[in-house]
Motif scaffolding. Sequence first.
Motif, PDB file in Angstrom:
ATOM      1  N   ILE A  10       8.628  -0.847   3.144  1.00 44.15           N
ATOM      2  CA  ILE A  10       7.844  -0.818   4.378  1.00 44.15           C
ATOM      3  C   ILE A  10       6.341  -0.887   4.094  1.00 44.15           C
ATOM      4  O   ILE A  10       5.525  -0.661   4.982  1.00 44.15           O
ATOM      5  CB  ILE A  10       8.193   0.420   5.228  1.00 44.15           C
ATOM      6  CG1 ILE A  10       7.949   1.711   4.445  1.00 44.15           C
ATOM      7  CG2 ILE A  10       9.623   0.338   5.746  1.00 44.15           C
ATOM      8  CD1 ILE A  10       8.080   2.985   5.269  1.00 44.15           C
ATOM      9  N   ALA A  11       5.984  -1.204   2.865  1.00 51.57           N
ATOM     10  CA  ALA A  11       4.593  -1.390   2.432  1.00 51.57           C
ATOM     11  C   ALA A  11       3.703  -0.187   2.726  1.00 51.57           C
ATOM     12  O   ALA A  11       2.556  -0.332   3.134  1.00 51.57           O
ATOM     13  CB  ALA A  11       4.010  -2.662   3.046  1.00 51.57           C
ATOM     14  N   CYS A  12       4.227   1.021   2.482  1.00 48.66           N
ATOM     15  CA  CYS A  12       3.448   2.237   2.737  1.00 48.66           C
ATOM     16  C   CYS A  12       2.550   2.604   1.560  1.00 48.66           C
ATOM     17  O   CYS A  12       1.593   3.356   1.719  1.00 48.66           O
ATOM     18  CB  CYS A  12       4.377   3.398   3.077  1.00 48.66           C
ATOM     19  SG  CYS A  12       5.413   3.964   1.709  1.00 48.66           S
ATOM     20  N   GLY A  13       2.877   2.130   0.359  1.00 51.43           N
ATOM     21  CA  GLY A  13       2.060   2.398  -0.810  1.00 51.43           C
ATOM     22  C   GLY A  13       2.402   3.663  -1.573  1.00 51.43           C
ATOM     23  O   GLY A  13       1.762   3.962  -2.577  1.00 51.43           O
ATOM     24  N   ALA A  14       3.392   4.404  -1.127  1.00 51.36           N
ATOM     25  CA  ALA A  14       3.762   5.654  -1.812  1.00 51.36           C
ATOM     26  C   ALA A  14       4.187   5.390  -3.248  1.00 51.36           C
ATOM     27  O   ALA A  14       3.846   6.168  -4.149  1.00 51.36           O
ATOM     28  CB  ALA A  14       4.880   6.360  -1.054  1.00 51.36           C
ATOM     29  N   CYS A  15       4.891   4.311  -3.485  1.00 54.71           N
ATOM     30  CA  CYS A  15       5.353   3.990  -4.838  1.00 54.71           C
ATOM     31  C   CYS A  15       4.188   3.709  -5.769  1.00 54.71           C
ATOM     32  O   CYS A  15       4.162   4.154  -6.911  1.00 54.71           O
ATOM     33  CB  CYS A  15       6.319   2.809  -4.813  1.00 54.71           C
ATOM     34  SG  CYS A  15       5.611   1.289  -4.144  1.00 54.71           S
ATOM     35  N   ALA A  16       3.196   2.980  -5.283  1.00 50.32           N
ATOM     36  CA  ALA A  16       2.033   2.639  -6.106  1.00 50.32           C
ATOM     37  C   ALA A  16       1.249   3.895  -6.472  1.00 50.32           C
ATOM     38  O   ALA A  16       0.783   4.026  -7.603  1.00 50.32           O
ATOM     39  CB  ALA A  16       1.145   1.647  -5.375  1.00 50.32           C
ATOM     40  N   GLU A  17       1.126   4.818  -5.523  1.00 46.28           N
ATOM     41  CA  GLU A  17       0.413   6.067  -5.783  1.00 46.28           C
ATOM     42  C   GLU A  17       1.165   6.921  -6.797  1.00 46.28           C
ATOM     43  O   GLU A  17       0.557   7.646  -7.573  1.00 46.28           O
ATOM     44  CB  GLU A  17       0.222   6.837  -4.492  1.00 46.28           C
ATOM     45  CG  GLU A  17      -0.734   6.167  -3.531  1.00 46.28           C
ATOM     46  CD  GLU A  17      -0.821   6.875  -2.193  1.00 46.28           C
ATOM     47  OE1 GLU A  17      -0.407   8.049  -2.095  1.00 46.28           O
ATOM     48  OE2 GLU A  17      -1.281   6.238  -1.240  1.00 46.28           O
ATOM     49  N   GLY A  18       2.495   6.821  -6.807  1.00 43.63           N
ATOM     50  CA  GLY A  18       3.303   7.635  -7.699  1.00 43.63           C
ATOM     51  C   GLY A  18       3.520   7.047  -9.079  1.00 43.63           C
ATOM     52  O   GLY A  18       4.033   7.717  -9.969  1.00 43.63           O
ATOM     53  N   CYS A  19       3.141   5.800  -9.286  1.00 45.96           N
ATOM     54  CA  CYS A  19       3.373   5.135 -10.568  1.00 45.96           C
ATOM     55  C   CYS A  19       2.359   5.608 -11.617  1.00 45.96           C
ATOM     56  O   CYS A  19       1.151   5.403 -11.457  1.00 45.96           O
ATOM     57  CB  CYS A  19       3.285   3.621 -10.416  1.00 45.96           C
ATOM     58  SG  CYS A  19       3.593   2.735 -11.959  1.00 45.96           S
ATOM     59  N   PRO A  20       2.842   6.221 -12.705  1.00 48.74           N
ATOM     60  CA  PRO A  20       1.921   6.755 -13.710  1.00 48.74           C
ATOM     61  C   PRO A  20       1.222   5.703 -14.573  1.00 48.74           C
ATOM     62  O   PRO A  20       0.242   6.016 -15.252  1.00 48.74           O
ATOM     63  CB  PRO A  20       2.818   7.644 -14.575  1.00 48.74           C
ATOM     64  CG  PRO A  20       4.167   7.035 -14.456  1.00 48.74           C
ATOM     65  CD  PRO A  20       4.231   6.504 -13.048  1.00 48.74           C
ATOM     66  N   VAL A  21       1.718   4.471 -14.547  1.00 49.70           N
ATOM     67  CA  VAL A  21       1.110   3.433 -15.385  1.00 49.70           C
ATOM     68  C   VAL A  21       0.461   2.309 -14.571  1.00 49.70           C
ATOM     69  O   VAL A  21       0.024   1.311 -15.121  1.00 49.70           O
ATOM     70  CB  VAL A  21       2.142   2.836 -16.380  1.00 49.70           C
ATOM     71  CG1 VAL A  21       2.580   3.891 -17.376  1.00 49.70           C
ATOM     72  CG2 VAL A  21       3.329   2.228 -15.658  1.00 49.70           C
ATOM     73  N   GLY A  22       0.408   2.448 -13.259  1.00 52.49           N
ATOM     74  CA  GLY A  22      -0.243   1.449 -12.417  1.00 52.49           C
ATOM     75  C   GLY A  22       0.453   0.105 -12.405  1.00 52.49           C
ATOM     76  O   GLY A  22      -0.196  -0.930 -12.317  1.00 52.49           O
ATOM     77  N   ALA A  23       1.784   0.119 -12.468  1.00 54.98           N
ATOM     78  CA  ALA A  23       2.546  -1.128 -12.532  1.00 54.98           C
ATOM     79  C   ALA A  23       2.874  -1.713 -11.161  1.00 54.98           C
ATOM     80  O   ALA A  23       3.487  -2.763 -11.078  1.00 54.98           O
ATOM     81  CB  ALA A  23       3.844  -0.893 -13.298  1.00 54.98           C
ATOM     82  N   ILE A  24       2.462  -1.043 -10.096  1.00 55.39           N
ATOM     83  CA  ILE A  24       2.832  -1.477  -8.753  1.00 55.39           C
ATOM     84  C   ILE A  24       1.598  -1.880  -7.970  1.00 55.39           C
ATOM     85  O   ILE A  24       0.599  -1.170  -7.934  1.00 55.39           O
ATOM     86  CB  ILE A  24       3.594  -0.362  -8.013  1.00 55.39           C
ATOM     87  CG1 ILE A  24       4.813   0.065  -8.841  1.00 55.39           C
ATOM     88  CG2 ILE A  24       4.022  -0.818  -6.622  1.00 55.39           C
ATOM     89  CD1 ILE A  24       5.552   1.266  -8.296  1.00 55.39           C
ATOM     90  N   ALA A  25       1.687  -3.043  -7.318  1.00 59.98           N
ATOM     91  CA  ALA A  25       0.578  -3.549  -6.514  1.00 59.98           C
ATOM     92  C   ALA A  25       1.126  -4.149  -5.222  1.00 59.98           C
ATOM     93  O   ALA A  25       2.281  -4.558  -5.152  1.00 59.98           O
ATOM     94  CB  ALA A  25      -0.196  -4.610  -7.283  1.00 59.98           C
ATOM     95  N   GLU A  26       0.269  -4.210  -4.230  1.00 61.26           N
ATOM     96  CA  GLU A  26       0.658  -4.781  -2.948  1.00 61.26           C
ATOM     97  C   GLU A  26       0.878  -6.278  -3.109  1.00 61.26           C
ATOM     98  O   GLU A  26       0.050  -6.987  -3.673  1.00 61.26           O
ATOM     99  CB  GLU A  26      -0.420  -4.508  -1.903  1.00 61.26           C
ATOM    100  CG  GLU A  26       0.017  -4.840  -0.510  1.00 61.26           C
ATOM    101  CD  GLU A  26      -0.973  -4.346   0.542  1.00 61.26           C
ATOM    102  OE1 GLU A  26      -0.660  -4.498   1.727  1.00 61.26           O
ATOM    103  OE2 GLU A  26      -2.040  -3.828   0.173  1.00 61.26           O
TER     104      GLU A  26
END
Length: 55
Positions: A10-26
Amino acid sequence: MAYKITDACIACGACAEGCPVGAIAEGDGKYEINADLCIDCGACADTCPVSAPEA
């Protein structure tokens, strides 16, 4: 194997904030995981409210 984000995102960004290595981007309409950076820790799956990231 790196996690992938399904179409349930749902493109909320929670996963990106929780990623310890910054592997997630919009991405285009949903977030995307860079497989080269993903350490397969599952933090994204733990923080996602709709369980979009899957191993």
